[in-house]
Design an enzyme around this catalytic site. Structure first.
Site, PDB file in Angstrom:
ATOM      1  N   LYS A 173     -23.196  35.584 -30.952  1.00  0.00           N
ATOM      2  CA  LYS A 173     -23.223  34.687 -30.952  1.00  0.00           C
ATOM      3  C   LYS A 173     -22.028  33.800 -29.884  1.00  0.00           C
ATOM      4  CE  LYS A 173     -19.947  31.540 -32.211  1.00  0.00           C
ATOM      5  NZ  LYS A 173     -19.714  30.291 -31.483  1.00  0.00           N
ATOM      6  N   SER A 227      -8.711  35.317 -28.293  1.00  0.00           N
ATOM      7  CA  SER A 227      -7.594  34.513 -27.990  1.00  0.00           C
ATOM      8  C   SER A 227      -7.176  35.868 -29.409  1.00  0.00           C
ATOM      9  CB  SER A 227      -7.315  33.579 -28.834  1.00  0.00           C
ATOM     10  OG  SER A 227      -7.815  33.456 -30.173  1.00  0.00           O
ATOM     11  N   VAL A 230      -7.105  34.582 -32.829  1.00  0.00           N
ATOM     12  CA  VAL A 230      -8.497  34.621 -33.752  1.00  0.00           C
ATOM     13  C   VAL A 230      -8.563  35.819 -33.658  1.00  0.00           C
ATOM     14  CG1 VAL A 230     -11.137  34.069 -33.281  1.00  0.00           C
ATOM     15  CG2 VAL A 230      -9.232  32.640 -32.549  1.00  0.00           C
ATOM     16  N   CYS A 282      -9.262  36.166 -18.550  1.00  0.00           N
ATOM     17  CA  CYS A 282      -8.075  37.262 -19.573  1.00  0.00           C
ATOM     18  C   CYS A 282      -6.923  37.933 -17.898  1.00  0.00           C
ATOM     19  CB  CYS A 282      -8.266  38.296 -20.981  1.00  0.00           C
ATOM     20  SG  CYS A 282     -10.043  38.762 -20.398  1.00  0.00           S
TER      21      CYS A 282
HETATM   22  C1  UN1 Z   1     -12.044  38.050 -18.186  1.00  0.00           C
HETATM   23  O1  UN1 Z   1     -11.205  37.061 -17.936  1.00  0.00           O
HETATM   24  O2  UN1 Z   1     -12.322  38.192 -19.564  1.00  0.00           O
HETATM   25  O3  UN1 Z   1     -11.626  41.349 -13.424  1.00  0.00           O
HETATM   26  C2  UN1 Z   1     -12.565  38.996 -17.297  1.00  0.00           C
HETATM   27  C3  UN1 Z   1     -11.778  40.002 -14.027  1.00  0.00           C
HETATM   28  C4  UN1 Z   1     -13.596  39.898 -14.033  1.00  0.00           C
HETATM   29  C5  UN1 Z   1     -13.544  40.242 -15.576  1.00  0.00           C
HETATM   30  C6  UN1 Z   1     -12.547  39.107 -16.392  1.00  0.00           C
HETATM   31  N1  UN1 Z   1     -13.816  41.326 -13.433  1.00  0.00           N
HETATM   32  O4  UN1 Z   1     -11.409  39.412 -13.542  1.00  0.00           O
END
Ligand code: UN1
Length: 491
Positions: A173, A227, A230, A282
């Protein structure tokens, strides 16, 4: 207008409701296509297909599964340019970065294809004579994957490839901002010859598609990236049916710049990890912990470079920073500008939604730097997920490390220093899942574990060999060939 469907039991099918949703290009507002708007019935169809397929797939030899993954990797490589362009149109990141996202997917296919011949267990002596001990990995069954919009190809492959190579079947999903990238991945799986029912794609919103998957009694694992709020709900819901859960959640990643650092390198590293993907990673750097000895020079140089960054459509090769993924995200990110000002931080560059000329049609936010931020401020504690970075001054390495660790998250961190002792202190004392020395906070490679400590996750890792652990159970096997009852711990 292009219409995209679910993929269930080897067939492209409309949602049971017959309903659809739309996705528009966040740079231009142009409609990309319409997509099956699924509900609980479609999820159940997908789970039943995956359950039936599991009976055969678990017995399909792992090296043969690897051959399919290998073919998929080749197909992704052949189609890389098209997939990258479509990704930029769908979620906004600039074309070179979209290419990098597809490349991570290709790398993961080839890497996990090799794992088909490398699913090692242990063989050990027994404490009793004429007895054989060993351990082996077993798949879980039907695994549900709920993936985010910021890495439409890479993150699904981090989950799907280890799941498949170890013999699980999948219900996928994707985030509803990036359904087309998911459809493209599944189309290539079909071309690579994956048997029907082994992967199933269900398009639609978190509620009802994700929530139904989390509750479904025939789903053994939910692997979720998104997040922390969630993720907590996923964990609570999954606990009710004793599902396994693997979570990759938020980050508040810091770059430490010491007074002995190469500032040219630090400036490049910070800009790349703070404003790449418009800060929507992230792993993005959203804090710079600057030694007071270099703070003003660093901030001046960062501000000059950030002010010169060109916003625009990611398909245009002169663009440095693309749009945010949606109007909602733009508003959310922008609300932090008011928060930072209200807390008394100094806004040194950016701070506005960009609307001039062609930008008016998209969701653009200026690259933004706050200076003299206190590490307790909300802008220094909360994940913003946009092109906003806070500079926090410190006097010592100890203080820098304490500030770096002083957030609820623990994904990535970095230190710029020319002093080996500082680098090793950072490696020893920074408590994140990923740490860089003399590089920014982004750019993890797929053959090492990816994930974070504290509220960034629940102890699991994706990618690398560690990624196999999420998708397998260990079985310890004892074979007694003594012909008599031997009692462990007794005889
Ligand atoms: C993400 O932002 O969820 O290390 C992953 C990195 C990428 C992956 C990021 N190879 O910034």
């Amino acid at each position: 207008m292009a219409q995209f469907k679910n993929y269930i039991n080897g067939k492209w099918v409309e949602a049971r409701s017959g309903e659809e949703f739309e996705r528009k290009n966040p740079a231009t507002g142009k409609l990309i296509g319409t997509y099956a708007k699924s509900d609980a019935r479609d999820v159940d169809d997908a789970v039943q297909a995956a359950k039936a397929a599991f009976a055969k797939w678990r017995l399909y030899p792992a090296p043969k599964r690897g051959e399919i993954l290998y073919r998929l990797g080749s197909l992704l490589a052949e189609n890389k340019d098209r997939l990258a362009r479509e990704m930029t149109e769908e979620m906004g990141k600039v074309l070179t970065e979209a290419g990098g996202d597809v490349q991570e997917g290709i790398d993961m296919c080839f890497y996990m294809a090799g794992e088909g011949r490398r699913q090692w267990g242990q063989t050990t002596p027994s404490e009793l004579p004429n007895k054989w001990n060993m351990s082996t990995r077993k798949p879980l069954g039907v695994v549900g994957m709920i993936t985010p919009w910021n890495f439409p190809m890479a993150i699904p492959t981090w989950k799907i490839m280890p799941a498949l190579i170890t013999g699980n079947t999948v219900v996928f999903k994707p985030a509803s901002f990036v359904p087309r990238s998911a459809v493209r991945l599944v189309e290539l799986f079909e071309e690579a010859g994956l048997p029907e029912g082994v992967i199933n794609l269900v398009l639609g919103g978190g509620d009802p598609v994700g929530t139904t998957l989390m509750k479904h009694p025939d789903v053994a694992l939910i692997s979720f990236t998104g997040s922390t709020d969630v993720g907590r709900e996923v964990s609570i819901e999954a606990a009710k049916s004793m599902k396994h859960v693997s979570l990759e959640l938020g980050g508040k990643n810091a770059v430490i710049v010491m007074d002995d650092a190469d500032l040219d390198l630090a400036v490049d590293g910070i800009l790349w990890s703070a404003f790449g993907t418009s800060g929507q990673r992230c792993t993005a750097a959203s804090r710079v912990i600057a030694h007071r000895g270099i703070q003003s020079e660093l901030v001046e140089r960062l501000a000059a470079r950030a002010a010169a960054m060109r916003l625009g459509d990611g398909l245009d090769s002169s663009t440095d920073v693309g749009p945010l993924v949606s109007g909602g995200q733009l508003e959310r990110v922008h609300s932090y500008i008011g928060v930072g000002k209200g807390e008394g931080a100094d806004l040194v560059v950016g701070g506005a939604i960009a609307r001039e000329g062609a930008l008016e049609k998209g969701f653009y936010h200026q690259p933004t730097i706050f200076n003299n931020v206190k590490h307790t401020m909300r802008i220094a504690q909360e994940e913003i997920f946009g092109p906003v970075v806070s500079v926090i001054p410190v006097d010592t390495l100890d203080e820098a490390i304490a500030v770096s660790n002083g957030v609820q998250y623990g994904l990535s961190a970095s230190i710029f220093t020319a002093n080996l002792n500082n680098a090793f202190r950072a490696m020893q004392d920074i408590y994140t899942g990923i740490l860089y020395v003399n590089a920014g906070t982004t750019g993890a490679e797929i053959h090492l574990p990816f994930g974070g400590t504290k509220a960034t996750g629940n102890g699991h890792r994706e990618a690398g060999q560690a990624g196999l652990d999420v998708f397998t159970e260990w079985q310890s096997i004892y074979v007694d060939y003594s012909g008599k009852l031997q009692r462990a711990q007794i005889d």
